[in-house]
Design a protein around this motif. Structure first.
Motif, short mmCIF file in Angstrom:
data_model
loop_
_atom_site.label_atom_id
_atom_site.label_comp_id
_atom_site.label_asym_id
_atom_site.label_seq_id
_atom_site.Cartn_x
_atom_site.Cartn_y
_atom_site.Cartn_z
N SER A 179 0.82 -1.47 -0.02
CA SER A 179 -0.08 0.67 -0.28
C SER A 179 0.69 1.15 0.22
O SER A 179 0.08 2.22 -0.21
CB SER A 179 -0.83 -0.38 1.07
OG SER A 179 0.00 -0.36 3.07
N SER A 188 2.14 6.33 -1.48
CA SER A 188 1.11 6.33 -1.57
C SER A 188 0.48 5.35 -2.77
O SER A 188 0.80 5.75 -3.41
CB SER A 188 -0.26 6.72 -1.07
OG SER A 188 -1.54 5.70 -0.88
N TYR A 235 -3.91 -4.72 2.91
CA TYR A 235 -4.87 -4.69 3.61
C TYR A 235 -6.45 -5.23 3.15
O TYR A 235 -7.13 -4.87 3.19
CB TYR A 235 -5.17 -3.19 3.42
CG TYR A 235 -4.04 -2.64 4.86
CD1 TYR A 235 -4.13 -2.58 6.15
CD2 TYR A 235 -3.27 -1.74 4.23
CE1 TYR A 235 -3.14 -1.98 6.55
CE2 TYR A 235 -1.67 -1.34 5.01
CZ TYR A 235 -2.07 -1.37 6.27
OH TYR A 235 -1.33 -1.29 7.13
N ALA A 248 -10.11 1.40 0.85
CA ALA A 248 -10.47 0.26 1.57
C ALA A 248 -9.15 -0.04 2.05
O ALA A 248 -8.54 -0.82 2.74
CB ALA A 248 -11.45 -0.25 1.78
N HIS A 292 -3.44 2.35 2.55
CA HIS A 292 -2.20 2.40 4.05
C HIS A 292 -3.58 3.04 4.75
O HIS A 292 -4.09 3.94 4.36
CB HIS A 292 -1.36 2.92 4.04
CG HIS A 292 -0.18 2.85 5.11
ND1 HIS A 292 -0.53 3.90 6.41
CD2 HIS A 292 0.42 1.67 5.24
CE1 HIS A 292 -0.02 3.20 7.38
NE2 HIS A 292 1.21 1.96 6.92
N PRO A 293 -3.29 2.69 6.08
CA PRO A 293 -4.66 3.95 6.50
C PRO A 293 -4.72 5.20 6.77
O PRO A 293 -5.30 6.32 7.06
CB PRO A 293 -4.32 3.20 8.32
CG PRO A 293 -4.31 1.82 8.25
CD PRO A 293 -3.84 1.36 6.84
N ASP A 294 -3.01 5.73 6.24
CA ASP A 294 -2.39 7.33 7.15
C ASP A 294 -2.51 7.32 6.01
O ASP A 294 -3.08 8.76 6.45
CB ASP A 294 -1.29 6.75 7.11
CG ASP A 294 -0.37 6.19 8.26
OD1 ASP A 294 -1.00 5.74 9.58
OD2 ASP A 294 0.76 6.04 8.19
N TYR A 295 -3.15 7.34 4.69
CA TYR A 295 -3.88 8.27 3.89
C TYR A 295 -5.41 7.62 3.35
O TYR A 295 -5.39 8.58 2.63
CB TYR A 295 -2.96 7.12 2.68
CG TYR A 295 -1.65 7.82 2.32
CD1 TYR A 295 -0.93 9.55 1.87
CD2 TYR A 295 -0.16 7.40 2.28
CE1 TYR A 295 -0.52 9.61 1.34
CE2 TYR A 295 0.92 7.32 3.04
CZ TYR A 295 1.33 8.93 2.03
OH TYR A 295 2.72 9.25 1.92
N ARG A 296 -5.78 6.82 3.94
CA ARG A 296 -7.32 7.22 3.70
C ARG A 296 -7.61 8.30 4.30
O ARG A 296 -9.17 8.66 3.28
CB ARG A 296 -7.61 6.01 4.06
CG ARG A 296 -7.64 4.40 4.25
CD ARG A 296 -7.94 3.48 4.56
NE ARG A 296 -7.25 2.26 4.56
CZ ARG A 296 -6.92 1.05 5.47
NH1 ARG A 296 -8.12 0.97 7.15
NH2 ARG A 296 -6.78 -0.44 5.65
N GLU A 318 -10.18 10.51 1.46
CA GLU A 318 -11.75 10.51 1.76
C GLU A 318 -11.96 12.30 1.46
O GLU A 318 -12.46 12.69 1.42
CB GLU A 318 -11.81 10.33 2.98
CG GLU A 318 -11.64 9.07 2.74
CD GLU A 318 -12.46 7.79 3.99
OE1 GLU A 318 -12.07 8.76 5.82
OE2 GLU A 318 -12.44 7.02 3.73
#
Length: 506
Positions: free
Chosen positions: A403, A411, A434, A453, A456-460, A464
């Motif tokens: 990711s 990213s 993920y 989804a 990577h969580p840092d970029y979500r 969004e």
């Protein structure tokens, strides 16, 4: 070596690499063997590079146009690039020196689909082919060439060239003889359907027949292929492999796949190789491959009895596995077929066999477009290779990737790709550590949530936020099919170029 050159006429053409290089002149179009670091000429490129250096020292011009199957090795692409001997290069490369020459403008680079280049050469799109330099494992009594560890575009270059130089490499196993399946596609308008209905179908000869009178030199070598070891499996690769298996299991549950009906194509690299390693402990049996390269993971699957047939155009093995292949080539020949890349990558056959294609990427955007080639839009990495041959024509086209890269500064999921190699119409599944985003049957706006989804969580949150802004602008303009805010669509890339990270700066 005498038994490797069984044709009496060609034994009389044996000479040194320096002597053979005199047949390669400034401005020549030169087609060489080689695909993913296998089967490339080992000594002629260095001799040609020395000619270039000598000419440049005298103030004279010396550059050639180089055509291959795919990437080669430092002792081919690298030495020629370092000597500023390459005016033009196609269709794929991975050498860091050559990459620098392409990006600084020294070398022109044409990034072609691998299934098409041989056809373009045969049809004369590039003009006359002056020289073909091809590595073989043996020359038969009749003057036929037994390919070494790759086939690539050898047939097309040998047929088109005015002059042929043959490197006979004693390092390559003589037991490779019989593994190749050489089939020529007839020129227009005489083309016929390619008669392959199963990956293991043999439709041609085990050798390449040539016009012996065109051979100007034969050079003896004993040099191993460039075989880089695969990196040990890290946690991210294992997670990606697990998510890929979850996707395959979902296909079985949906009735679109059976445990003994999986026909795969796999791109080159550590992550695709990890996916194959994951198949060792899966429920899948009788796996078949119709692909470009044989990697370590496929050899393991064959050894375990999980893979029964693998068709490709080349090997891409670690040093350990290359030695293993050389030692046991006669055994592996029962399960491996090496074909010209016009056949291994041919859209007709790919579509007929129903492949699940798996390739890597540089980045994908929130609508499913994929960039495989250019960092920040214009810095070439390697090339599109054969990925589009399989992506456009496979039963299911999947892309696998970590990711993020560069310790989180890049990213793999962005608002809008900076260069498009595979359009949203061709990309069916994207997989990261993920999870997987199955994009089939979805309109662009329906894909966004699934793709974000697996970022990577840092970029979500940043993705969004971009989509929300693009959506609001699209509502005002009534452009809701594929919402974009063009002022900030490439903001990830702009931040990276300015600050060295795609993350917003505090």
């Amino acid at each position: 070596m005498s038994d490797r050159i069984a044709n009496a006429k060609l034994r009389g053409k044996v000479m040194t690499a320096d002597e053979a290089a005199q047949f390669v002149n400034h401005g020549d179009k030169v087609g060489v063997s080689g695909f993913t670091g296998a089967g490339y000429p080992k000594v002629l490129p260095t001799a040609i590079a020395e000619r270039a250096k000598e000419a440049h020292a005298k103030g004279e011009e010396y550059m050639i146009d180089l055509f291959t199957g795919a990437s080669t090795a430092p002792e081919c692409d690298g030495v020629l690039a370092e000597a500023d001997a390459l005016r033009f290069r196609t269709p794929y490369q991975s050498d860091p020196i050559l990459r620098g020459k392409i990006n600084d403008g020294t070398t022109y680079y044409a990034d072609y689909h691998l299934s098409e280049l041989g056809m373009y050469v045969s049809q004369g799109f590039f003009g006359n082919m002056d020289v073909a330099i091809v590595e073989v494992t043996r020359i038969t009594e009749e003057g036929h060439l037994v390919p070494s560890s790759s086939v690539g575009n050898n047939v097309e270059y040998l047929d088109a060239a005015d002059k042929i130089i043959i490197e006979v490499n004693e390092w390559q196993s003589e037991n490779l003889e019989g593994m190749a399946d050489i089939y020529r596609i007839e020129p227009l308008p005489n083309r016929q359907p390619i008669p392959i209905t199963k990956p293991g179908d043999r439709i041609g000869t085990t050798y390449i027949d040539i016009d012996v009178d065109k051979v100007v030199a034969v050079v003896k070598t004993n040099n191993e292929d460039r075989n880089a070891p695969f990196k040990p499996l890290d946690e991210t690769s294992k997670q990606i492999a697990g998510n890929f298996l979850d996707f395959l299991e979902a296909e079985v549950a949906a009735g679109r796949l059976a445990y003994d009906k999986y026909i795969m194509q796999s791109g080159v690299g550590n992550v695709p190789n990890a996916v194959m390693s994951g198949l060792l402990d899966s429920k899948f049996e009788n796996i078949k491959a119709y692909t470009e390269v044989i990697q370590d993971g496929m050899v393991d699957l064959i050894d375990a009895g999980k893979m029964t047939m693998a068709s490709a155009t080349s090997f891409s093995l670690s040093p350990e596995y290359a030695e293993k292949m050389n030692a046991e080539a006669d055994r592996y020949a029962k399960s491996i077929v090496l074909r010209p890349q016009q056949i291994s990558n041919h859209p007709e056959v790919v579509r007929r066999l129903g492949l699940i294609a798996t390739n890597g990427l540089i980045e994908a955007d929130i609508y499913g477009n994929v960039n495989s080639t250019n960092v920040t839009g214009s810095r070439m990495m390697n090339g599109v290779g054969g990925s589009a041959d399989f992506t456009r024509n496979g039963f299911i086209s999947s892309f696998i990737t970590p990711s993020q890269a560069k310790n989180g500064d890049i990213s793999a999921i962005v608002p809008f790709v900076s260069h498009v190699d595979h359009t949203e119409q061709d990309v069916k599944v994207i997989i990261t550590e993920y999870g997987y985003a199955d994009l089939r049957g979805l309109a662009p706006r329906q894909r966004v949530e699934k793709i974000i989804a697996i970022a990577h969580p840092d970029y979500r949150p940043v993705l969004e936020e971009y989509y929300s802004r693009a959506l609001e602008a699209a509502k005002k303009n009534k452009t809701l099919q594929t919402p974009h805010d063009l002022e900030t669509a490439l903001s990830f890339h702009q931040r990276f170029m300015t600050h060295g990270s795609m993350m917003p700066q505090d």
